[in-house]
Design an enzyme around this catalytic site. Structure first.
Site, PDB file in Angstrom:
ATOM      1  CB  ALA A   1      -0.893  -0.014   1.228  1.00 41.99           C
TER       2      ALA A   1
ATOM      3  N   GLY B   1       0.946  -5.095   0.947  1.00 45.20           N
ATOM      4  CA  GLY B   1      -0.287  -5.285   0.181  1.00 45.20           C
ATOM      5  C   GLY B   1      -0.041  -5.937  -1.172  1.00 45.20           C
TER       6      GLY B   1
ATOM      7  CD  GLU C   1      -1.715  -7.800   3.272  1.00 40.50           C
ATOM      8  OE1 GLU C   1      -1.374  -6.619   3.050  1.00 40.50           O
ATOM      9  OE2 GLU C   1      -2.454  -8.132   4.206  1.00 40.50           O
TER      10      GLU C   1
ATOM     11  CD  GLU D   1       2.363  -5.434   5.593  1.00 38.10           C
ATOM     12  OE1 GLU D   1       3.264  -6.293   5.754  1.00 38.10           O
ATOM     13  OE2 GLU D   1       1.494  -5.539   4.718  1.00 38.10           O
TER      14      GLU D   1
HETATM   15  C1  HXC Z   1       4.967   4.586  -1.171  1.00 41.10           C
HETATM   16  C2  HXC Z   1       6.876   3.698  -2.073  1.00 41.10           C
HETATM   17  C3  HXC Z   1       6.555   2.423  -1.544  1.00 41.10           C
HETATM   18  C4  HXC Z   1       5.344   2.295  -0.806  1.00 41.10           C
HETATM   19  C5  HXC Z   1       8.416   2.274  -2.590  1.00 41.10           C
HETATM   20  N1  HXC Z   1       8.023   3.546  -2.719  1.00 41.10           N
HETATM   21  N2  HXC Z   1       7.536   1.572  -1.879  1.00 41.10           N
HETATM   22  N3  HXC Z   1       6.075   4.741  -1.882  1.00 41.10           N
HETATM   23  N4  HXC Z   1       4.589   3.397  -0.647  1.00 41.10           N
HETATM   24  N5  HXC Z   1       4.936   1.139  -0.294  1.00 41.10           N
HETATM   25  C6  HXC Z   1       8.716   4.635  -3.403  1.00 41.10           C
HETATM   26  C7  HXC Z   1       9.918   5.130  -2.617  1.00 41.10           C
HETATM   27  O1  HXC Z   1       9.496   6.034  -1.614  1.00 41.10           O
HETATM   28  C8  HXC Z   1      10.707   5.808  -3.717  1.00 41.10           C
HETATM   29  O2  HXC Z   1      10.139   7.053  -3.992  1.00 41.10           O
HETATM   30  C9  HXC Z   1      10.475   4.908  -4.922  1.00 41.10           C
HETATM   31  O3  HXC Z   1       9.268   4.182  -4.627  1.00 41.10           O
HETATM   32  C10 HXC Z   1      11.577   3.897  -5.151  1.00 41.10           C
HETATM   33  O4  HXC Z   1      11.773   3.173  -3.943  1.00 41.10           O
HETATM   34  P1  HXC Z   1      13.209   2.983  -3.257  1.00 41.10           P
HETATM   35  O5  HXC Z   1      12.968   2.648  -1.845  1.00 41.10           O
HETATM   36  O6  HXC Z   1      14.087   4.147  -3.556  1.00 41.10           O
HETATM   37  O7  HXC Z   1      13.735   1.720  -4.073  1.00 41.10           O
HETATM   38  P2  HXC Z   1      14.712   0.558  -3.548  1.00 41.10           P
HETATM   39  O8  HXC Z   1      15.830   1.090  -2.748  1.00 41.10           O
HETATM   40  O9  HXC Z   1      15.024  -0.253  -4.770  1.00 41.10           O
HETATM   41  O10 HXC Z   1      13.806  -0.322  -2.566  1.00 41.10           O
HETATM   42  C11 HXC Z   1      12.670  -0.995  -3.032  1.00 41.10           C
HETATM   43  C12 HXC Z   1      11.809  -1.497  -1.849  1.00 41.10           C
HETATM   44  C13 HXC Z   1      11.528  -0.306  -0.886  1.00 41.10           C
HETATM   45  C14 HXC Z   1      12.552  -2.597  -1.115  1.00 41.10           C
HETATM   46  C15 HXC Z   1      10.513  -2.066  -2.452  1.00 41.10           C
HETATM   47  O11 HXC Z   1      11.008   0.777  -1.670  1.00 41.10           O
HETATM   48  C16 HXC Z   1      10.583  -0.609   0.216  1.00 41.10           C
HETATM   49  O12 HXC Z   1      10.952  -1.209   1.203  1.00 41.10           O
HETATM   50  N6  HXC Z   1       9.339  -0.141   0.052  1.00 41.10           N
HETATM   51  C17 HXC Z   1       8.335  -0.221   1.141  1.00 41.10           C
HETATM   52  C18 HXC Z   1       7.817  -1.645   1.302  1.00 41.10           C
HETATM   53  C19 HXC Z   1       6.795  -1.731   2.419  1.00 41.10           C
HETATM   54  O13 HXC Z   1       7.091  -1.412   3.592  1.00 41.10           O
HETATM   55  N7  HXC Z   1       5.603  -2.182   2.078  1.00 41.10           N
HETATM   56  C20 HXC Z   1       4.475  -2.289   3.016  1.00 41.10           C
HETATM   57  C21 HXC Z   1       3.595  -1.082   2.937  1.00 41.10           C
HETATM   58  S1  HXC Z   1       2.285  -1.194   4.081  1.00 41.10           S
HETATM   59  P3  HXC Z   1      11.047   8.390  -4.091  1.00 41.10           P
HETATM   60  O14 HXC Z   1      10.041   9.470  -4.283  1.00 41.10           O
HETATM   61  O15 HXC Z   1      11.846   8.451  -2.835  1.00 41.10           O
HETATM   62  O16 HXC Z   1      11.903   8.146  -5.302  1.00 41.10           O
HETATM   63  C22 HXC Z   1       1.161  -2.209   3.360  1.00 41.10           C
HETATM   64  C23 HXC Z   1      -0.055  -2.491   4.214  1.00 41.10           C
HETATM   65  C24 HXC Z   1      -1.150  -3.047   3.396  1.00 41.10           C
HETATM   66  O17 HXC Z   1       1.291  -2.673   2.294  1.00 41.10           O
HETATM   67  C25 HXC Z   1      -2.443  -2.891   4.107  1.00 41.10           C
HETATM   68  C26 HXC Z   1      -3.584  -2.797   3.154  1.00 41.10           C
HETATM   69  C27 HXC Z   1      -4.872  -2.461   3.779  1.00 41.10           C
END
Ligand code: HXC
Length: 257
Positions: free
Chosen positions: A65, A108, A111, A131
């Site tokens: 998400a 997500g 998921e 998460e």
């Molecule tokens: C918003 C995101 C994002 C996310 C990545 N980006 N994941 N933005 N939400 N979930 C954005 C980064 O901020 C960045 O933007 C760009 O995408 C590239 O990401 P980087 O981190 O620079 O890339 P990299 O170093 O290659 O790492 C990739 C990654 C990492 C490992 C996927 O981005 C990451 O850990 N993302 C978050 C994963 C996460 O925690 N997911 C769970 C979310 S909560 P900028 O603008 O800086 O270039 C969830 C709950 C679901 O999903 C519940 C549903 C109801």
């Protein structure tokens, strides 16, 4: 339909939805989630389509998400804005949905993959529920679907200690149906989906419904569901055609009736 965050395409009887926010690793904001389900529902209603693929890009299927969208949200907003409920729209899709996954399928994103019916993973695919690293837990079914699919111990490790699975591990543990090279992942998924799309549509639909019932109920109730789905197929033209074609040693010509 003009979408801005997903790209749709049809190949034969296969509908493809590609998640298209590469600048954000395909993080699901509300717009993309809404368009994804609009596109899935449109393919589901289209009689020419027999199976649907959801895919991302080489780096990411979807990184979860959109954290930036929900960072400041209150519980009240999370509830009233209906963002979490949106994810449940996947459960209404009657046709088989296949996830074609390369790169990250996180939060997500993972998921959503778990909500699909089958998974083609490329060698670069990585599945996880990070998460816990941002102070929450999965909210789109991850705790329940992982526990049912992988068992308690591995699900627990993924949910509370950010254990990720490689493509090979996903195959080993039953999260993926096939692992294929990164180049040609979508083509492999299309071939897989075309085979399913070429089968008797009503039987496919009943089969999907019956298998899904196994995750909802006791064995006794599940077996009743199976029979409720099995008997009506004998009223279809396709059942008569399928069995006659077998007897006559020819290919069946399905009508979806
Ligand atoms: C918003 C995101 C994002 C996310 C990545 N980006 N994941 N933005 N939400 N979930 C954005 C980064 O901020 C960045 O933007 C760009 O995408 C590239 O990401 P980087 O981190 O620079 O890339 P990299 O170093 O290659 O790492 C990739 C990654 C990492 C490992 C996927 O981005 C990451 O850990 N993302 C978050 C994963 C996460 O925690 N997911 C769970 C979310 S909560 P900028 O603008 O800086 O270039 C969830 C709950 C679901 O999903 C519940 C549903 C109801």
């Amino acid at each position: 339909m003009a979408y801005t965050t997903v790209i749709t395409e049809t190949r034969g009887r296969v509908g493809i939805v590609q998640l298209n926010r590469p600048q954000a690793m395909n993080a699901f904001n509300t717009a993309m989630l809404t368009e994804l389900f609009d596109a899935l529902e449109a393919f589901d209603k289209d009689n020419h389509i027999g199976a649907i693929i959801v895919t991302g890009n080489e780096k990411a299927f979807a990184a979860g998400a959109d954290i930036k969208e929900m960072a400041e949200a209150s519980p009240f907003q999370m509830i009233t804005e209906g963002r979490v409920e949106l994810w449940d729209r996947i459960r209404g899709i009657k046709k088989p949905v296949i996830a074609a996954v390369s790169g990250w399928a996180l939060g997500g994103g993972c998921e959503f993959v778990l909500s699909c019916d089958m998974v083609i993973a490329s060698e670069s695919a990585k599945f996880g529920q990070p998460e816990i690293t941002i102070g929450i837990i999965p909210g789109a079914g991850g705790t329940q679907r992982l526990a049912r699919l992988l068992g308690k111990q591995l699900a627990m490790e993924m949910v509370i200690n950010n254990r990720t699975l490689t493509a090979a591990e996903a195959l080993h543990f039953g999260l993926a149906n096939r692992v294929v090279p990164v180049d040609g992942c979508l083509e492999a998924a299309v071939a897989f989906a075309e085979e399913i799309a070429s089968r008797a549509p009503l039987a496919v639909r009943m089969g999907k419904d019956a298998v899904n019932a196994a995750f909802e109920t006791s064995l006794t109730e599940g077996l009743k569901t199976e029979k409720r789905n099995f008997y009506p197929l004998f009223s279809t033209e396709d059942q008569k055609e399928g069995m006659q074609a077998f007897i006559e040693k020819r290919k069946a010509d399905w009508k979806g009736k």
